[in-house]
Design a protein around this motif. Structure first.
Motif, PDB file in Angstrom:
ATOM      1  N   SER A 143       0.820  -1.212   0.000  1.00 52.92           N
ATOM      2  CA  SER A 143       0.000   0.000   0.000  1.00 52.92           C
ATOM      3  C   SER A 143       0.847   1.252   0.000  1.00 52.92           C
ATOM      4  CB  SER A 143      -0.938   0.003   1.212  1.00 52.92           C
ATOM      5  OG  SER A 143      -0.234   0.275   2.411  1.00 52.92           O
ATOM      6  N   LEU A 144       2.124   1.123   0.391  1.00 50.78           N
ATOM      7  CA  LEU A 144       3.046   2.252   0.374  1.00 50.78           C
ATOM      8  C   LEU A 144       3.760   2.353  -0.971  1.00 50.78           C
ATOM      9  CD1 LEU A 144       4.665   1.809   3.918  1.00 50.78           C
ATOM     10  CD2 LEU A 144       2.681   3.186   3.278  1.00 50.78           C
ATOM     11  N   SER A 145       3.300   1.565  -1.946  1.00 48.67           N
ATOM     12  CA  SER A 145       3.835   1.581  -3.320  1.00 48.67           C
ATOM     13  C   SER A 145       5.262   1.061  -3.405  1.00 48.67           C
ATOM     14  CB  SER A 145       3.756   3.000  -3.919  1.00 48.67           C
ATOM     15  OG  SER A 145       2.424   3.465  -3.929  1.00 48.67           O
ATOM     16  N   LEU A 146       5.622   0.162  -2.488  1.00 46.85           N
ATOM     17  CA  LEU A 146       6.958  -0.438  -2.540  1.00 46.85           C
ATOM     18  C   LEU A 146       6.957  -1.621  -3.501  1.00 46.85           C
ATOM     19  CD1 LEU A 146       7.990  -0.509   1.230  1.00 46.85           C
ATOM     20  CD2 LEU A 146       8.892   0.992  -0.532  1.00 46.85           C
ATOM     21  N   PRO A 147       8.006  -1.792  -4.303  1.00 47.50           N
ATOM     22  CA  PRO A 147       8.104  -2.972  -5.171  1.00 47.50           C
ATOM     23  C   PRO A 147       8.347  -4.221  -4.344  1.00 47.50           C
ATOM     24  CG  PRO A 147      10.113  -1.660  -5.298  1.00 47.50           C
ATOM     25  CD  PRO A 147       9.132  -0.856  -4.486  1.00 47.50           C
ATOM     26  N   LEU A 148       7.984  -5.375  -4.907  1.00 46.38           N
ATOM     27  CA  LEU A 148       8.105  -6.639  -4.177  1.00 46.38           C
ATOM     28  C   LEU A 148       9.538  -6.929  -3.757  1.00 46.38           C
ATOM     29  CD1 LEU A 148       5.674  -8.976  -6.163  1.00 46.38           C
ATOM     30  CD2 LEU A 148       5.270  -7.775  -4.007  1.00 46.38           C
ATOM     31  N   GLU A 149      10.495  -6.513  -4.567  1.00 47.07           N
ATOM     32  CA  GLU A 149      11.905  -6.756  -4.223  1.00 47.07           C
ATOM     33  C   GLU A 149      12.280  -6.024  -2.936  1.00 47.07           C
ATOM     34  OE1 GLU A 149      16.383  -6.114  -6.144  1.00 47.07           O
ATOM     35  OE2 GLU A 149      14.588  -5.745  -7.341  1.00 47.07           O
ATOM     36  N   ASP A 150      11.832  -4.778  -2.802  1.00 48.00           N
ATOM     37  CA  ASP A 150      12.112  -4.015  -1.577  1.00 48.00           C
ATOM     38  C   ASP A 150      11.354  -4.606  -0.387  1.00 48.00           C
ATOM     39  OD1 ASP A 150      13.733  -2.351  -3.009  1.00 48.00           O
ATOM     40  OD2 ASP A 150      12.259  -0.735  -3.203  1.00 48.00           O
ATOM     41  N   ILE A 151      10.130  -5.033  -0.642  1.00 48.20           N
ATOM     42  CA  ILE A 151       9.337  -5.638   0.431  1.00 48.20           C
ATOM     43  C   ILE A 151      10.048  -6.874   0.968  1.00 48.20           C
ATOM     44  CG2 ILE A 151       7.184  -6.858   0.943  1.00 48.20           C
ATOM     45  CD1 ILE A 151       5.766  -4.951  -0.970  1.00 48.20           C
ATOM     46  N   GLN A 152      10.579  -7.676   0.083  1.00 46.04           N
ATOM     47  CA  GLN A 152      11.277  -8.893   0.497  1.00 46.04           C
ATOM     48  C   GLN A 152      12.477  -8.577   1.382  1.00 46.04           C
ATOM     49  OE1 GLN A 152      12.052 -11.471  -2.804  1.00 46.04           O
ATOM     50  NE2 GLN A 152      11.981 -13.294  -1.501  1.00 46.04           N
ATOM     51  N   ASN A 153      13.155  -7.485   1.072  1.00 44.06           N
ATOM     52  CA  ASN A 153      14.323  -7.088   1.863  1.00 44.06           C
ATOM     53  C   ASN A 153      13.935  -6.511   3.218  1.00 44.06           C
ATOM     54  OD1 ASN A 153      16.114  -7.819  -0.187  1.00 44.06           O
ATOM     55  ND2 ASN A 153      15.963  -5.818  -1.173  1.00 44.06           N
ATOM     56  N   LEU A 154      12.705  -5.981   3.313  1.00 49.22           N
ATOM     57  CA  LEU A 154      12.280  -5.317   4.545  1.00 49.22           C
ATOM     58  C   LEU A 154      11.527  -6.223   5.515  1.00 49.22           C
ATOM     59  CD1 LEU A 154      11.001  -1.900   3.095  1.00 49.22           C
ATOM     60  CD2 LEU A 154      13.014  -2.240   4.546  1.00 49.22           C
ATOM     61  N   LEU A 155      10.988  -7.321   5.031  1.00 48.63           N
ATOM     62  CA  LEU A 155      10.123  -8.154   5.863  1.00 48.63           C
ATOM     63  C   LEU A 155      10.775  -8.582   7.166  1.00 48.63           C
ATOM     64  CD1 LEU A 155       8.193 -10.466   3.369  1.00 48.63           C
ATOM     65  CD2 LEU A 155       7.259  -8.717   4.884  1.00 48.63           C
TER      66      LEU A 155
END
Length: 254
Positions: free
Chosen positions: A58-70
């Protein structure tokens, strides 16, 4: 221990089965359990991870960044970020609603609007609408922000002021003097609604009126013509004189 199938998770989380399978394929969210037949099940921990993914998306982050942040961000951190994002969106939406309401009220006041005026309001509303606040102390600002009519609102007091301004414009159009029955009625209503708006604080009322008389580009207030301002001053002075004479029993001819 509770476990959920891909179909159950998709239904509960409003995420498609195809999306869940894609997350599994890229290693973003892999179900924790698999039975002897190879059927996969999500655990409660997986559902929390999915919620984190949804919020980060919902914050418009790409999946690659999401994977790094989880693994680096807790659910609370993500919820706070999402909350701030929603607050920002709410502010933008409220500003948009206020601007649109202002345009509606301006059309009601003036009958029609040029595109230049519409564009100018939309572009400058955020920066100009609070210029007049600079003339007041902090406690006065807080009071006025809550009490004063705002073209961006549709409350009773704002609509009452709009109605009075339209009546004044009508008087000016048909050369009806402030020192008339209509002028007296307008003044009486202005005095009443002003007392309500300012809580009977005459000093603050007079202070705001002096700001009101300044050019709109300096005050940032909705522009009101000098003719209207003069009509207001004259009809109020006339009404006060009528009321004064009434008290002593000698009413001048209207």
């Amino acid at each position: 221990m509770n476990r959920w199938t891909t179909g159950q998770v998709a239904k509960q989380s409003n995420v498609s089965v195809r999306t869940l399978r894609y997350y599994d394929q890229i290693g973003l969210l892999t179900p924790s359990h698999k039975d002897d037949n190879g059927r996969r099940y999500y655990a409660e921990e997986d559902l929390f991870t999915l919620e984190k993914i949804i919020l980060l998306k919902s914050l418009s982050l790409p999946l690659e960044d999401i994977q790094n942040l989880l693994e680096k961000l807790s659910l609370r951190h993500i919820l706070v970020a999402h909350h701030n994002h929603l607050q920002e969106q709410l502010t933008l939406l409220q500003t948009s609603i206020s601007n649109t309401t202002s345009l509606i009220n301006m059309i009601d006041l003036e009958g029609s609007l040029s595109w230049e005026k519409v564009s100018s309001l939309v572009q400058t509303a955020k920066t100009s609408s609070k210029k007049w606040m600079d003339y007041f102390e902090e406690d006065e600002r807080q009071f006025l922000q809550q009490a004063l009519p705002n073209l961006g609102n549709s409350d009773r007091v704002t609509q009452q002021y709009i109605s009075l301004l339209k009546r004044i414009d009508w008087c000016l159009e048909y050369s009806i003097k402030p020192e008339s029955d209509e002028g007296y009625q307008i003044a009486s209503e202005l005095i009443e609604v002003s007392n309500e708006t300012f809580g009977g604080d005459e000093e603050l009322m007079n202070k705001f009126w002096e700001v009101r008389k300044q050019p709109a580009e300096e005050s940032g207030l909705y522009p009101v013509s000098e003719e209207v301002l003069e009509f207001v001053e004259r009809c109020i002075a006339y009404a006060l004189e009528i009321d004064k004479q009434t008290e002593v029993g000698t009413v001048p001819n209207k």
